[in-house]
Structures are given as structure tokens and as C-alpha cells.
Scaffold this motif. Sequence first.
Motif, PDB file in Angstrom:
ATOM      1  N   ALA A  44     -36.603  15.619  33.510  1.00 39.64           N
ATOM      2  CA  ALA A  44     -35.535  16.562  33.208  1.00 39.64           C
ATOM      3  C   ALA A  44     -34.332  16.382  34.129  1.00 39.64           C
ATOM      4  O   ALA A  44     -33.178  16.557  33.714  1.00 39.64           O
ATOM      5  CB  ALA A  44     -36.059  17.989  33.309  1.00 39.64           C
ATOM      6  N   CYS A  45     -34.596  16.011  35.395  1.00 37.47           N
ATOM      7  CA  CYS A  45     -33.481  15.860  36.332  1.00 37.47           C
ATOM      8  C   CYS A  45     -32.532  14.749  35.903  1.00 37.47           C
ATOM      9  O   CYS A  45     -31.313  14.853  36.072  1.00 37.47           O
ATOM     10  CB  CYS A  45     -34.010  15.596  37.742  1.00 37.47           C
ATOM     11  N   ALA A  46     -33.092  13.673  35.337  1.00 37.42           N
ATOM     12  CA  ALA A  46     -32.261  12.561  34.867  1.00 37.42           C
ATOM     13  C   ALA A  46     -31.606  12.888  33.530  1.00 37.42           C
ATOM     14  O   ALA A  46     -30.484  12.429  33.243  1.00 37.42           O
ATOM     15  CB  ALA A  46     -33.099  11.299  34.743  1.00 37.42           C
ATOM     16  N   GLU A  47     -32.278  13.667  32.695  1.00 35.25           N
ATOM     17  CA  GLU A  47     -31.733  14.024  31.382  1.00 35.25           C
ATOM     18  C   GLU A  47     -30.443  14.828  31.504  1.00 35.25           C
ATOM     19  O   GLU A  47     -29.521  14.668  30.700  1.00 35.25           O
ATOM     20  CB  GLU A  47     -32.763  14.825  30.580  1.00 35.25           C
ATOM     21  N   VAL A  48     -30.385  15.713  32.500  1.00 32.66           N
ATOM     22  CA  VAL A  48     -29.244  16.627  32.579  1.00 32.66           C
ATOM     23  C   VAL A  48     -28.160  16.171  33.550  1.00 32.66           C
ATOM     24  O   VAL A  48     -27.067  16.749  33.550  1.00 32.66           O
ATOM     25  CB  VAL A  48     -29.704  18.047  32.995  1.00 32.66           C
ATOM     26  N   CYS A  49     -28.429  15.154  34.370  1.00 32.77           N
ATOM     27  CA  CYS A  49     -27.444  14.747  35.378  1.00 32.77           C
ATOM     28  C   CYS A  49     -26.150  14.283  34.716  1.00 32.77           C
ATOM     29  O   CYS A  49     -26.152  13.304  33.953  1.00 32.77           O
ATOM     30  CB  CYS A  49     -28.008  13.636  36.260  1.00 32.77           C
ATOM     31  N   PRO A  50     -25.014  14.948  34.973  1.00 34.99           N
ATOM     32  CA  PRO A  50     -23.773  14.619  34.257  1.00 34.99           C
ATOM     33  C   PRO A  50     -23.132  13.304  34.699  1.00 34.99           C
ATOM     34  O   PRO A  50     -22.335  12.729  33.949  1.00 34.99           O
ATOM     35  CB  PRO A  50     -22.863  15.808  34.596  1.00 34.99           C
ATOM     36  N   THR A  51     -23.458  12.831  35.895  1.00 36.03           N
ATOM     37  CA  THR A  51     -22.808  11.615  36.405  1.00 36.03           C
ATOM     38  C   THR A  51     -23.744  10.405  36.431  1.00 36.03           C
ATOM     39  O   THR A  51     -23.307   9.304  36.777  1.00 36.03           O
ATOM     40  CB  THR A  51     -22.290  11.846  37.834  1.00 36.03           C
ATOM     41  N   LEU A  56     -24.991  -2.897  44.621  1.00 36.49           N
ATOM     42  CA  LEU A  56     -24.760  -3.314  45.998  1.00 36.49           C
ATOM     43  C   LEU A  56     -23.907  -4.580  46.073  1.00 36.49           C
ATOM     44  O   LEU A  56     -23.238  -4.829  47.075  1.00 36.49           O
ATOM     45  CB  LEU A  56     -26.086  -3.547  46.725  1.00 36.49           C
ATOM     46  N   ALA A  57     -23.966  -5.389  45.006  1.00 35.45           N
ATOM     47  CA  ALA A  57     -23.206  -6.645  44.992  1.00 35.45           C
ATOM     48  C   ALA A  57     -21.746  -6.437  44.609  1.00 35.45           C
ATOM     49  O   ALA A  57     -20.926  -7.366  44.748  1.00 35.45           O
ATOM     50  CB  ALA A  57     -23.861  -7.631  44.029  1.00 35.45           C
ATOM     51  N   LEU A  58     -21.401  -5.236  44.139  1.00 34.22           N
ATOM     52  CA  LEU A  58     -20.019  -4.971  43.712  1.00 34.22           C
ATOM     53  C   LEU A  58     -19.114  -4.657  44.895  1.00 34.22           C
ATOM     54  O   LEU A  58     -19.567  -4.194  45.949  1.00 34.22           O
ATOM     55  CB  LEU A  58     -20.008  -3.799  42.723  1.00 34.22           C
ATOM     56  N   LYS A  59     -17.828  -4.874  44.707  1.00 33.59           N
ATOM     57  CA  LYS A  59     -16.844  -4.595  45.752  1.00 33.59           C
ATOM     58  C   LYS A  59     -16.520  -3.106  45.774  1.00 33.59           C
ATOM     59  O   LYS A  59     -16.214  -2.515  44.734  1.00 33.59           O
ATOM     60  CB  LYS A  59     -15.565  -5.394  45.490  1.00 33.59           C
ATOM     61  N   PRO A  60     -16.594  -2.471  46.947  1.00 33.49           N
ATOM     62  CA  PRO A  60     -16.256  -1.042  47.032  1.00 33.49           C
ATOM     63  C   PRO A  60     -14.849  -0.765  46.514  1.00 33.49           C
ATOM     64  O   PRO A  60     -13.902  -1.499  46.819  1.00 33.49           O
ATOM     65  CB  PRO A  60     -16.364  -0.747  48.535  1.00 33.49           C
ATOM     66  N   GLY A  61     -14.729   0.257  45.707  1.00 35.89           N
ATOM     67  CA  GLY A  61     -13.431   0.625  45.142  1.00 35.89           C
ATOM     68  C   GLY A  61     -13.140   0.006  43.795  1.00 35.89           C
ATOM     69  O   GLY A  61     -12.211   0.423  43.102  1.00 35.89           O
ATOM     70  N   SER A  62     -13.928  -0.990  43.388  1.00 35.64           N
ATOM     71  CA  SER A  62     -13.729  -1.601  42.077  1.00 35.64           C
ATOM     72  C   SER A  62     -14.305  -0.689  40.995  1.00 35.64           C
ATOM     73  O   SER A  62     -15.009   0.284  41.280  1.00 35.64           O
ATOM     74  CB  SER A  62     -14.404  -2.976  42.022  1.00 35.64           C
ATOM     75  N   VAL A  63     -13.997  -1.017  39.748  1.00 36.55           N
ATOM     76  CA  VAL A  63     -14.469  -0.210  38.624  1.00 36.55           C
ATOM     77  C   VAL A  63     -15.658  -0.901  37.973  1.00 36.55           C
ATOM     78  O   VAL A  63     -15.648  -2.119  37.768  1.00 36.55           O
ATOM     79  CB  VAL A  63     -13.351   0.001  37.587  1.00 36.55           C
ATOM     80  N   THR A  64     -16.689  -0.103  37.661  1.00 34.75           N
ATOM     81  CA  THR A  64     -17.866  -0.649  36.997  1.00 34.75           C
ATOM     82  C   THR A  64     -18.400   0.364  35.997  1.00 34.75           C
ATOM     83  O   THR A  64     -17.935   1.510  35.936  1.00 34.75           O
ATOM     84  CB  THR A  64     -18.969  -1.013  38.018  1.00 34.75           C
ATOM     85  N   THR A  65     -19.384  -0.059  35.226  1.00 34.83           N
ATOM     86  CA  THR A  65     -20.005   0.824  34.238  1.00 34.83           C
ATOM     87  C   THR A  65     -21.288   1.406  34.813  1.00 34.83           C
ATOM     88  O   THR A  65     -22.141   0.672  35.319  1.00 34.83           O
ATOM     89  CB  THR A  65     -20.331   0.052  32.949  1.00 34.83           C
ATOM     90  N   TYR A  66     -21.391   2.722  34.746  1.00 35.41           N
ATOM     91  CA  TYR A  66     -22.577   3.405  35.235  1.00 35.41           C
ATOM     92  C   TYR A  66     -23.361   3.986  34.060  1.00 35.41           C
ATOM     93  O   TYR A  66     -22.820   4.780  33.277  1.00 35.41           O
ATOM     94  CB  TYR A  66     -22.198   4.541  36.183  1.00 35.41           C
ATOM     95  N   PRO A  67     -24.635   3.622  33.913  1.00 36.20           N
ATOM     96  CA  PRO A  67     -25.455   4.207  32.846  1.00 36.20           C
ATOM     97  C   PRO A  67     -25.897   5.620  33.224  1.00 36.20           C
ATOM     98  O   PRO A  67     -25.907   5.990  34.402  1.00 36.20           O
ATOM     99  CB  PRO A  67     -26.656   3.253  32.775  1.00 36.20           C
ATOM    100  N   ARG A  68     -26.272   6.383  32.226  1.00 33.16           N
ATOM    101  CA  ARG A  68     -26.799   7.725  32.447  1.00 33.16           C
ATOM    102  C   ARG A  68     -28.074   7.905  31.638  1.00 33.16           C
ATOM    103  O   ARG A  68     -28.287   7.238  30.633  1.00 33.16           O
ATOM    104  CB  ARG A  68     -25.775   8.794  32.035  1.00 33.16           C
ATOM    105  N   GLY A  69     -28.911   8.840  32.064  1.00 31.53           N
ATOM    106  CA  GLY A  69     -30.118   9.181  31.307  1.00 31.53           C
ATOM    107  C   GLY A  69     -31.260   8.235  31.561  1.00 31.53           C
ATOM    108  O   GLY A  69     -31.759   8.108  32.679  1.00 31.53           O
ATOM    109  N   ASN A  70     -31.676   7.525  30.503  1.00 34.37           N
ATOM    110  CA  ASN A  70     -32.828   6.623  30.552  1.00 34.37           C
ATOM    111  C   ASN A  70     -32.327   5.183  30.518  1.00 34.37           C
ATOM    112  O   ASN A  70     -31.859   4.701  29.488  1.00 34.37           O
ATOM    113  CB  ASN A  70     -33.761   6.898  29.372  1.00 34.37           C
TER     114      ASN A  70
END
Length: 342
Positions: free
Chosen positions: A203-210, A229-243
Motif C-alpha cells: 500500500a505504501c508504494a501504491e499511494v506514494c505520489p512521487t 546513481l550513475a546519473l549526473k546530479p541536477g539532470s532530468v530523468t524518468t522516475y517510475p511510480r507504483g510497481n
Amino acid sequence: MPANSPDTRTEVNCRRKFLEGCLGAAGTALVASAVSVRVEARDTYQRPPEALGLLYDATLCIGCKACVAACKQANDNPAEFSTTDKLWDTPLDTSGYTFNIIKMYRSGTMATKDDETNGYAFMKTSCMHCADPSCVSACPVTAMTKDPKTGIVAYDAEACVGCRYCVVACPFGIPKYQYDSPTGKIGKCELCRHRYKDGHYSACAEVCPTGATLYGRTSDLLSEAKRRLALKPGSVTTYPRGNLSGGPDQSYEGYVGNYKQHIYGETEYGGTQVLKLSAVDFEKVGMPYLSPNSSASTSETIQHTLYGGLLAPFAVLGVMTYVAKRNVHHEDDAPADEPGKE
């Protein structure tokens, strides 16, 4: 020869001393054997290939505590109050009724998120679902078990005897006992395994908005953590949510945080199925430093070595019997009655 004659008493005493000597020598030999055995820890158990778990990314967490509320609802747990008004569920730590909580790191002015100096950060606290869990090893009645396929550390209240060995054994301080109940039981996260049959997951992962809390196979979660961890800080990336390992795509684009180059749970305590990323030192946000080896691997080896073949119990019994024999007064040792006295 009379039964109480001096010669008879002397013979009995000699026999007894001979037997005591043999018993003492046997006990000493057993103790020496037990001590001389070289104790080598068994290998730490590894995560199952299909192990399920969570990835918590503290840089994405906004401290909304939706996960705490969802966990309470999913497990039918009551609210806990730490304020006098009792208007909100305000637990200060995990308990027998709170399986998941968000804690906060504070420094100085708290001006910047995820900054160790004059900043603040969040950290999720719940069961880590260790690859080689001490709670399972310590439980004498198998009330704590680890699923061989999913790796979920589960609790069976019907088998529990309330000894609370699991509470003491856990290095993360997670299993908690319900002391206020006459039929108290242990409370801990079980990754909402009771919801799987209905097509749900944690449930915690189902409802997490970010997507700060992400559910899936631990192998997939570990790959995702390494990617970040391999990405450059401040760059833009895609973050998955849920499962991460299935379900609809709920991904979004966001900025990469300044991560500490470490995935907590990858190796700690032999590895855990809950992994964590943070921009603040893990010890500062409340995660203990642990070696790559589990305590269960060492303690079980010592127990099996000492008690294998009942070596240690027989050795202890032999020594105790020998000491007792030496301190017991025997009638045969008493002086013969003087002539003329009854």
C-alpha cells in the motif's frame, strides 16, 4: 567380613574415588572437545531470485506520510497519538500498530532539502526483509518465517508464544510487541502480502505520489537504483511510480538528486529486499552501519557446534555431577562408632 568393618569402608571409598575420577576425566574431556572445536560461520543466505521488495529514494520523498496512512488502513491498525489533542495519527516510531513511518533529519537552519548542513531529509522506516533474517533464526516456534519464493518475512500470530526473541534479534529494531493487549502479538510490515490475491501490492508504494517508495522484484529495484546513481546530479530523468515489475506506466520526469554513492541494503547484513537511496549519510538519517554478514549465520553455527550430538549438555552435566559428588558427605566416610556407644 562385616559390612561396616574398616576394610569394607576402605574398599568402598576406593571404588567411589575411582568412579569420581573417571567421571571427572570424562567431563573434562568433553569440555575440552567442545572448546577445541573450531566454530566457522555458515554462509549467509542470499535473496531468492524472485524476491519482492521496495526501493525508497529519500530525494523524491516530500514527507507527506501518505504511505503511513495507507499502511494503517491496509493492515486495519488503529491511530497512535503523541499529542494531547489527539486529532491526528502521530506515531513517533514503528510499533505493534505502526508498521511504516517517515522520520526526518534536521540540521541547522533547515534551509535546503537533502543537505547535511543547514538542511533536512526524510527516511522511511519499516521491515527490511533481510535475506538472512535474525528474527526468523531466533524464533523458537517458527512464528517468523521467510517465504522461499518471495523472500517476504512473514509473521504467524497463531504460532507465536510471545517470547519476543525476534524483537531483540532484529538489528533494525523493527518487530514490536503489542504490550497493551492481553493477547498481544508482534506487529511488522509484511509487504501487504494479504492484498496480493486481490491484485494489489504494498500500500505504501501504491499511494506514494512521487514514487519515492517503489515496489517490485528486488533485482529490478537494484538495477533501477544503480541507474540513478550513475546519473549526473541536477539532470532530468524518468522516475517510475507504483510497481516497477508490472502494472500501468505511471512514470514522470524529475531532477536527479545528489545521491550518496551507496545503495543501502545491497550488502548490509547479507543483503535486504528493501533498498534505499539518500543524499544524506545513511547513519545520520538513522540507518545503522552493518557488516555484510548476518548475525544469524554466526549464532546458528555456534549453537549447532555446541549442541550437535548433545556434546555441550553432556559435558556440563558431567562436570556438575563431578562437583556435586565431591561436595556430598557420605555415611561411609563417617568414623566408626566408639565401643560401648549406641
